[in-house]
Design a protein around this motif. Structure first.
Motif, mmCIF file in Angstrom:
data_model
loop_
_atom_site.group_PDB
_atom_site.id
_atom_site.type_symbol
_atom_site.label_atom_id
_atom_site.label_comp_id
_atom_site.label_asym_id
_atom_site.label_seq_id
_atom_site.Cartn_x
_atom_site.Cartn_y
_atom_site.Cartn_z
ATOM 1 N N VAL A 112 0.866 -1.180 0.000
ATOM 2 C CA VAL A 112 0.000 0.000 0.000
ATOM 3 C C VAL A 112 0.901 1.227 0.000
ATOM 4 C CG1 VAL A 112 -1.792 1.277 1.209
ATOM 5 C CG2 VAL A 112 -1.827 -1.231 1.226
ATOM 6 N N PRO A 113 0.758 2.112 -1.005
ATOM 7 C CA PRO A 113 1.706 3.226 -1.117
ATOM 8 C C PRO A 113 1.230 4.507 -0.441
ATOM 9 C CG PRO A 113 0.364 3.098 -3.082
ATOM 10 C CD PRO A 113 -0.119 1.986 -2.177
ATOM 11 N N ALA A 114 2.179 5.224 0.121
ATOM 12 C CA ALA A 114 2.025 6.651 0.421
ATOM 13 C C ALA A 114 2.993 7.385 -0.486
ATOM 14 C CB ALA A 114 2.331 6.935 1.884
ATOM 15 N N GLU A 115 2.534 8.417 -1.163
ATOM 16 C CA GLU A 115 3.383 9.127 -2.131
ATOM 17 C C GLU A 115 4.057 10.326 -1.474
ATOM 18 O OE1 GLU A 115 0.693 7.926 -6.032
ATOM 19 O OE2 GLU A 115 0.220 9.746 -4.893
ATOM 20 N N SER A 116 4.514 10.130 -0.261
ATOM 21 C CA SER A 116 5.015 11.227 0.555
ATOM 22 C C SER A 116 6.394 11.708 0.146
ATOM 23 C CB SER A 116 5.031 10.813 2.033
ATOM 24 O OG SER A 116 5.630 9.546 2.201
ATOM 25 N N THR A 117 7.079 10.983 -0.735
ATOM 26 C CA THR A 117 8.407 11.431 -1.169
ATOM 27 C C THR A 117 8.395 11.911 -2.622
ATOM 28 O OG1 THR A 117 9.048 9.176 -1.793
ATOM 29 C CG2 THR A 117 9.572 9.883 0.439
ATOM 30 N N ALA A 118 7.224 12.224 -3.154
ATOM 31 C CA ALA A 118 7.152 12.745 -4.518
ATOM 32 C C ALA A 118 7.888 14.083 -4.601
ATOM 33 C CB ALA A 118 5.700 12.918 -4.942
ATOM 34 N N PRO A 119 8.427 14.427 -5.787
ATOM 35 C CA PRO A 119 9.123 15.705 -5.929
ATOM 36 C C PRO A 119 8.234 16.877 -5.542
ATOM 37 C CG PRO A 119 9.511 14.310 -7.843
ATOM 38 C CD PRO A 119 8.459 13.629 -7.028
ATOM 39 N N PRO A 120 8.782 17.943 -4.974
ATOM 40 C CA PRO A 120 7.983 19.099 -4.563
ATOM 41 C C PRO A 120 7.156 19.650 -5.718
ATOM 42 C CG PRO A 120 10.228 19.285 -3.740
ATOM 43 C CD PRO A 120 10.212 18.111 -4.671
ATOM 44 N N GLY A 121 5.904 19.950 -5.434
ATOM 45 C CA GLY A 121 5.028 20.545 -6.432
ATOM 46 C C GLY A 121 4.335 19.568 -7.348
ATOM 47 N N VAL A 122 4.679 18.276 -7.267
ATOM 48 C CA VAL A 122 4.042 17.263 -8.117
ATOM 49 C C VAL A 122 2.916 16.614 -7.320
ATOM 50 C CG1 VAL A 122 4.363 15.124 -9.394
ATOM 51 C CG2 VAL A 122 6.174 16.851 -9.381
ATOM 52 N N GLY A 123 1.741 16.632 -7.872
ATOM 53 C CA GLY A 123 0.589 16.063 -7.179
ATOM 54 C C GLY A 123 -0.649 16.209 -8.032
ATOM 55 N N PRO A 124 -1.823 15.910 -7.455
ATOM 56 C CA PRO A 124 -2.081 15.483 -6.066
ATOM 57 C C PRO A 124 -1.495 14.107 -5.793
ATOM 58 C CG PRO A 124 -4.039 15.190 -7.400
ATOM 59 C CD PRO A 124 -3.051 15.887 -8.279
ATOM 60 N N ARG A 125 -1.351 13.793 -4.501
ATOM 61 C CA ARG A 125 -0.703 12.545 -4.148
ATOM 62 C C ARG A 125 -1.280 11.970 -2.868
ATOM 63 N NH1 ARG A 125 5.338 14.840 -2.731
ATOM 64 N NH2 ARG A 125 4.738 16.635 -1.470
ATOM 65 N N LEU A 126 -0.962 10.691 -2.622
ATOM 66 C CA LEU A 126 -1.430 9.998 -1.432
ATOM 67 C C LEU A 126 -0.573 10.388 -0.234
ATOM 68 C CD1 LEU A 126 -1.841 6.439 -2.981
ATOM 69 C CD2 LEU A 126 -3.718 7.810 -2.059
ATOM 70 N N VAL A 183 1.716 -4.388 3.409
ATOM 71 C CA VAL A 183 3.107 -3.922 3.320
ATOM 72 C C VAL A 183 3.072 -2.432 2.981
ATOM 73 C CG1 VAL A 183 5.387 -4.354 2.348
ATOM 74 C CG2 VAL A 183 3.672 -6.186 2.335
ATOM 75 N N PRO A 184 3.033 -1.547 3.976
ATOM 76 C CA PRO A 184 2.990 -0.109 3.685
ATOM 77 C C PRO A 184 4.362 0.392 3.232
ATOM 78 C CG PRO A 184 2.149 -0.643 5.901
ATOM 79 C CD PRO A 184 2.909 -1.831 5.412
ATOM 80 N N VAL A 185 4.371 1.189 2.153
ATOM 81 C CA VAL A 185 5.635 1.704 1.623
ATOM 82 C C VAL A 185 5.472 3.161 1.224
ATOM 83 C CG1 VAL A 185 6.462 -0.535 0.808
ATOM 84 C CG2 VAL A 185 5.089 0.887 -0.709
ATOM 85 N N THR A 186 6.532 3.925 1.373
ATOM 86 C CA THR A 186 6.550 5.300 0.891
ATOM 87 C C THR A 186 7.228 5.336 -0.469
ATOM 88 O OG1 THR A 186 8.633 5.703 2.041
ATOM 89 C CG2 THR A 186 6.608 6.253 3.218
ATOM 90 N N GLY A 187 6.860 6.318 -1.259
ATOM 91 C CA GLY A 187 7.447 6.435 -2.588
ATOM 92 C C GLY A 187 6.988 7.702 -3.264
ATOM 93 N N LEU A 235 3.896 -5.981 7.366
ATOM 94 C CA LEU A 235 5.227 -6.371 6.917
ATOM 95 C C LEU A 235 6.006 -5.126 6.528
ATOM 96 C CD1 LEU A 235 3.504 -8.973 6.767
ATOM 97 C CD2 LEU A 235 4.811 -9.609 4.740
ATOM 98 N N ALA A 236 7.273 -5.077 6.890
ATOM 99 C CA ALA A 236 8.109 -3.910 6.601
ATOM 100 C C ALA A 236 9.279 -4.309 5.720
ATOM 101 C CB ALA A 236 8.623 -3.279 7.892
ATOM 102 N N GLU A 237 9.589 -3.449 4.769
ATOM 103 C CA GLU A 237 10.784 -3.601 3.949
ATOM 104 C C GLU A 237 11.243 -2.216 3.538
ATOM 105 O OE1 GLU A 237 8.967 -4.823 -0.333
ATOM 106 O OE2 GLU A 237 8.475 -6.195 1.304
ATOM 107 N N GLY A 238 12.441 -2.131 2.971
ATOM 108 C CA GLY A 238 12.976 -0.845 2.544
ATOM 109 C C GLY A 238 14.079 -0.354 3.468
ATOM 110 N N GLY A 239 15.348 -0.628 3.107
ATOM 111 C CA GLY A 239 16.476 -0.083 3.840
ATOM 112 C C GLY A 239 16.777 -0.754 5.162
ATOM 113 N N ILE A 240 16.294 -1.964 5.369
ATOM 114 C CA ILE A 240 16.586 -2.698 6.604
ATOM 115 C C ILE A 240 17.892 -3.455 6.385
ATOM 116 C CG2 ILE A 240 15.739 -4.433 8.230
ATOM 117 C CD1 ILE A 240 12.891 -3.707 7.129
ATOM 118 N N ARG A 241 18.893 -3.154 7.216
ATOM 119 C CA ARG A 241 20.228 -3.639 6.900
ATOM 120 C C ARG A 241 20.951 -4.320 8.066
ATOM 121 N NH1 ARG A 241 18.213 -3.088 2.680
ATOM 122 N NH2 ARG A 241 18.929 -1.878 0.877
#
Length: 436
Positions: A231-245, A266-270, A344-350
């Motif tokens: 499930v996406p959140a579009e919280s890291t979209a480039p500034p001024g680009v939208g509308p977004r989640l 699996v919530p993810v930002t993008g 479930l979490a993923e993305g940058g877990i190291r």
């Protein structure tokens, strides 16, 4: 007490033996005579070394077209899917579970961005939720992308959901334990969810309705097979680009999907566009400069100049999306506070330390992706280890760019490969409690 990585977890009616999974990656296996063997070679080491769950990467429910990258696998042929039982058997031999991720690229398909593919398939249109948004139409006019979209009618949306259901049924018959819907990374499901793409005026103007319909189709055809989705959140979209989640939008979607019968999320930002927001890290200069891929890059982007423009865009992305450890953990925590199914979490877990901090607070299960390119038997090192145990991946992204040229995802960074080799010789990937 917080669960440990080694603790089993229940997802629907399925018991997964531990909380570590191999996240979906591009296997670039295609559908040729060696496809199943390629998938076994890619995925079995994760199960053999202890991963509780292995997720096969995005596979296409309908052809032709719809591929986001070269050599993706289609699962729209029941005979081919039946042969995938060899893969599921190989995973089950190690007491692990396997999920298949179902996908269609929509406006992110190769018929949009891959110059050579467009020339070879001039009649292919992109499936679209709505007319492409204005920023993408500008890129089309500039000749950087190419859109010839077919906007799905209401009846065609129902037909596409039925394709997801049919592929899920064939996969379940072939032994897959879980169905994973590719709900993020700008595929067509994400495009339904996103206000950037979805300007429909029918019932699917509510994009979550499409995921609910897919769930109903799968339940009708597969019964109680466990079902999960990104499930996406579009919280890291480039500034001024939208509308977004927003994050709040994503949390609300997750609550509805729990009600719709999904068994895990699996919530993810993008972002709203295909960029480095989903694989944050360094500029992959080694991969872009590698002469063995130069002709394939030029064919993909339409010439050497356009290849250089694509590389420059990747460099700018690397400045915008610097690597953040466990970058989806905050969103996962918000969702976990609002739903009663596993998150479930993923993305940058190291590191094992990060995993221990996240389990029971941000998430219920942890997945890793790119690190498996360098360490196919990574679970053997992470399970039953201490907080200092870390992957050898350096987040350089040199593994990903050659996939544009149809090459498999493997580590190509010498220092990383040397360290993985040293660990292998030291027996770090052996499992003392297993014959594997």
């Amino acid at each position: 007490m917080a669960p440990r990585l080694e603790t089993p977890i229940q997802i629907g009616d399925l018991t997964v033996p531990n909380r570590l999974y191999r996240a979906p990656l591009l296997e670039c296996a295609g559908n040729g005579p060696d496809a199943v063997d390629t998938l076994i070679a890619d995925l079995e080491p994760a199960a053999a070394s202890g991963a509780g769950l292995v997720c096969q990467g995005a596979t296409l429910v309908r052809g032709p077209g719809g591929c986001a990258a070269p050599n993706m696998t289609y699962v729209d042929d029941p005979d081919f899917v039946a042969d995938l039982s060899r893969l599921t058997d190989a995973i089950h031999d190690h007491d692990a579970k396997i999920a298949i991720q179902l996908e269609h690229g929509g406006l992110r398909s190769m018929e949009t961005w891959h110059h050579g593919y467009r020339q070879a398939n001039p009649d292919l249109q992109q499936l679209a939720v709505s007319r492409p948004p204005r920023p993408l139409r500008v890129l089309d006019r500039l000749g950087l992308l190419s859109y010839d979209p077919h906007v799905l009618s209401t009846e065609e949306v129902y037909e596409l959901a039925a394709d997801f259901g049919r592929s899920a049924a064939w996969a379940s018959e072939a032994g897959y334990d879980m169905i994973h819907i590719a709900g993020a990374n700008m595929g067509i499901v994400h495009q339904f969810l996103s206000p950037f793409y979805n300007q429909r005026e029918d019932e699917f103007a509510d994009g979550t309705r499409f995921l609910e319909l897919i769930a109903a189709e799968i339940r009708d055809r597969c019964g109680d097979v466990p079902l999960l989705t990104k499930v996406p959140a579009e919280s890291t979209a480039p500034p001024g680009v939208g509308p977004r989640l927003t994050d709040a939008d994503a949390v609300g979607i997750c609550e509805r999907l729990e009600d719709a019968g999904f068994d895990a999320l699996v919530p993810v930002t993008g972002s709203v566009i295909w960029d480095l927001s989903i694989i944050k890290g360094e500029y992959p200069g080694r991969a872009w400069d590698d002469e063995q891929f130069s002709e394939a890059y030029a064919a993909a982007f339409g010439g050497r100049l356009r290849k250089r423009l694509a590389a420059a865009a990747t460099w700018l992305d690397s400045l915008l999306y610097e690597f953040e450890p466990a970058w989806n953990s905050g969103l996962c925590r918000q969702v976990r506070e609002r739903v009663d199914i596993p998150v479930l979490a993923e993305g940058g877990i190291r590191t094992r330390g990060q995993i221990d901090e996240m389990l029971g607070s941000s998430c219920d299960m942890v997945g890793l992706g790119r690190p498996f390119y360098a360490e196919p038997r990574l679970p053997a090192r992470l399970l039953n280890s201490d907080a200092e145990t870390a992957v050898v991946c350096e987040n350089c992204n040199n593994c990903t760019v050659p996939q544009v040229a149809g090459k498999p995802g493997i580590c190509r960074t010498p220092a990383v490969l040397r360290e993985a080799g040293r660990l292998r010789k030291a027996g770090a990937y052996d499992r003392p409690d297993s014959d594997s």
